[in-house]
Design an enzyme around this catalytic site. Structure first.
Site, mmCIF file in Angstrom:
data_model
loop_
_atom_site.group_PDB
_atom_site.id
_atom_site.type_symbol
_atom_site.label_atom_id
_atom_site.label_comp_id
_atom_site.label_asym_id
_atom_site.label_seq_id
_atom_site.Cartn_x
_atom_site.Cartn_y
_atom_site.Cartn_z
ATOM 1 C CE LYS A 154 -7.415 -0.150 6.412
ATOM 2 N NZ LYS A 154 -8.092 0.244 5.180
ATOM 3 C CG HIS A 160 -1.904 0.964 1.422
ATOM 4 N ND1 HIS A 160 -1.652 2.282 1.768
ATOM 5 C CD2 HIS A 160 -3.249 0.870 1.288
ATOM 6 C CE1 HIS A 160 -2.804 2.944 1.844
ATOM 7 N NE2 HIS A 160 -3.790 2.109 1.552
ATOM 8 C CG ASP A 194 0.483 -2.317 6.179
ATOM 9 O OD1 ASP A 194 -0.492 -2.448 6.941
ATOM 10 O OD2 ASP A 194 0.456 -1.645 5.136
ATOM 11 C CD GLN A 196 -7.065 -4.630 4.282
ATOM 12 O OE1 GLN A 196 -8.021 -5.308 4.636
ATOM 13 N NE2 GLN A 196 -7.168 -3.355 3.960
ATOM 14 C CB CYS A 255 -3.747 3.349 -1.501
ATOM 15 S SG CYS A 255 -5.004 4.575 -1.159
HETATM 16 N N1 PLP Z 1 -1.839 -0.660 4.577
HETATM 17 C C1 PLP Z 1 -2.790 -1.442 4.066
HETATM 18 C C2 PLP Z 1 -2.441 -2.835 3.645
HETATM 19 C C3 PLP Z 1 -4.099 -0.965 3.937
HETATM 20 O O1 PLP Z 1 -5.051 -1.746 3.440
HETATM 21 C C4 PLP Z 1 -4.386 0.353 4.371
HETATM 22 C C5 PLP Z 1 -5.732 0.919 4.193
HETATM 23 O O2 PLP Z 1 -6.428 0.608 3.261
HETATM 24 C C6 PLP Z 1 -3.364 1.121 4.911
HETATM 25 C C7 PLP Z 1 -2.094 0.582 5.005
HETATM 26 C C8 PLP Z 1 -3.596 2.510 5.405
HETATM 27 O O3 PLP Z 1 -4.470 2.510 6.496
HETATM 28 P P1 PLP Z 1 -5.017 3.858 7.117
HETATM 29 O O4 PLP Z 1 -5.546 4.673 5.978
HETATM 30 O O5 PLP Z 1 -6.087 3.433 8.068
HETATM 31 O O6 PLP Z 1 -3.874 4.541 7.792
#
Ligand code: PLP
Length: 407
Positions: A227, A124, A201, A204, A366
């Protein structure tokens, strides 16, 4: 077999009985954010109604109660991740801020010109851009591990990526586009053999299975509350104490100090060293309710239910929709289904599905480098949560079929 009473669960989520455009809502955008059970919404209302006073500051009663509840929420997160100490749990604004914190602070302490960080093609933007920002003042190399056409990480390339300049591995636990579940135990073992720490990270991944940070021996694990059925604007950074102790503060301000003079400031102890300013304590208190909610249902039961929906929908779509292309065919997947139909633009299809009541995501999610890898600009993405049903999946597949025939 799935053990959830989904009909009953749905009553806990009032938003699910909404209509859009006169159609019953089918919410399949859970990887972007999940809906909140009423106990979480109520905890926010109760917090502001009965418990609102700034934490860690007042000697007065309400401030002490709020502080106790906030610190209890921290202990619940510690328990949820099976962390060794509550000092290792930092509340942030979300996954994005947690990674920025590590990039900035670990970067200041441990990264120098010529050093390398290992990422993957399926990251991401939140796990790409913070490292690129560092590159503007440190000459860092980002070593990107490729994936194959199924969306599986190339472990040979990963093994070969280490050298004496490698300082950190920063990888996603579960891909938000492909659903790929990365082999995190192996990833961590290999990195540790090279004495390289690992950040996962978990935005998910934390939903996919119970995460035991001690058993995994992971160095940093980050995720967002929103989430995981919790409030927005709140996230978690788990970090091993020895790393967090060695890292400088990320932001300066109230809370994070020991003593301030204009000549010199000393810093507070963990975890407060990394929590400058007024934290989202009401959010954290409400998040503790979300954790209790999913723990009561059982993470394995939730995962089994979501897997059932993923496999059922994948099968129906494959059988019924001509010209279907699924992105992400790893042997182990989270409940995320990305696809395209023929050359129909995902926005066009997403907009028509929305008019029929189906909320799903269309676009690059993203993860533009991943889109480039597959030579596409975006996908449609359906992602499942504990309150979705097989009936919704059937209706969804019928709607995809109907919309695809319009083009
Ligand atoms: N990393 C992953 C794998 C994600 O799916 C997301 C959000 O979709 C993020 C990072 C970023 O999360 P946040 O926008 O809640 O900071």
């Amino acid at each position: 077999m799935p053990m959830l009473d989904v009909k009953k669960i749905r009553e806990d989520f009032p938003l699910l009985s909404r209509e859009v455009y006169g159609k019953p809502l089918v919410y399949l955008d859970n990887a972007a954010t999940s809906q909140k059970p009423q106990c979480v919404v109520q905890a926010i209302a109760d917090g502001y109604t009965h418990l609102n006073a700034n934490v860690h500051r007042g000697v007065h009663r309400i401030s002490q109660e709020a502080t106790e509840a906030y610190e209890e929420a921290r202990r619940q997160v510690q328990h949820f991740l099976h962390a060794a100490s509550e000092r290792e749990i930092i509340f942030t604004r979300g996954t994005t801020e947690s990674i920025n914190l590590v990039a900035h602070s670990f970067g200041k302490a441990f990264l120098h010109d010529g050093d390398e960080i290992i990422l993957s093609e399926m990251e991401h933007h939140a796990n790409i851009v913070p490292w690129q920002l560092l590159q503007s003042y440190t000459d860092l190399k980002l070593h990107v591990i490729p994936i194959d056409d199924r969306g599986v990480l190339d472990m040979e390339a990963y093994r070969a990526a280490f050298n004496e300049k490698t300082r950190l591995v920063s990888l996603t636990h579960v891909s938000n586009v492909l659903g790929t579940v990365n082999p995190i135990r192996e990833i961590i073992d290999i990195a540790h053999r090279h004495e390289v720490p690992v950040l996962l990270d978990g935005a998910q991944g934390v939903l996919h299975c119970a995460v035991d940070v001690q058993a995994l021996d992971v160095d940093f694990y980050v995720f967002s509350a929103h989430k995981l059925y919790g409030p927005t604007g709140l996230g978690v950074l788990y970090g091993k104490e020895r790393w967090l102790e060695a890292m400088p503060p990320y932001q300066g301000g109230g809370e994070m100090i020991g003593h301030v003079t204009f000549a010199k400031t000393t810093f507070n102890e963990l975890p407060f060293k990394f929590e400058a300013g007024t934290p989202n304590y009401i959010g954290a208190i409400a998040f503790a309710k979300a954790l209790a909610y999913v723990s009561d249902l059982g993470l394995e039961n939730i995962a089994a239910h979501e897997q059932d929906l993923l496999q059922y929908t994948t099968r129906l779509l494959t059988e019924q929709v001509e010209g279907l292309r699924i992105f992400g065919n790893a042997p182990e997947k989270g409940a995320i289904l990305s696809f395209l139909v023929r050359d129909i633009h995902p926005y066009d299809m997403g907009m028509l599905l929305d008019k029929l009541g189906f909320a799903l995501r269309s676009g690059h999610h993203c993860a533009q480098p991943l889109m480039d890898r597959f030579n596409i600009t975006g996908t449609l993405r359906a992602s499942f949560a504990l309150y979705n049903t097989r009936e919704e999946c059937e209706a969804f597949v019928a709607a995809v079929k109907r919309v695809a025939q319009m083009f």
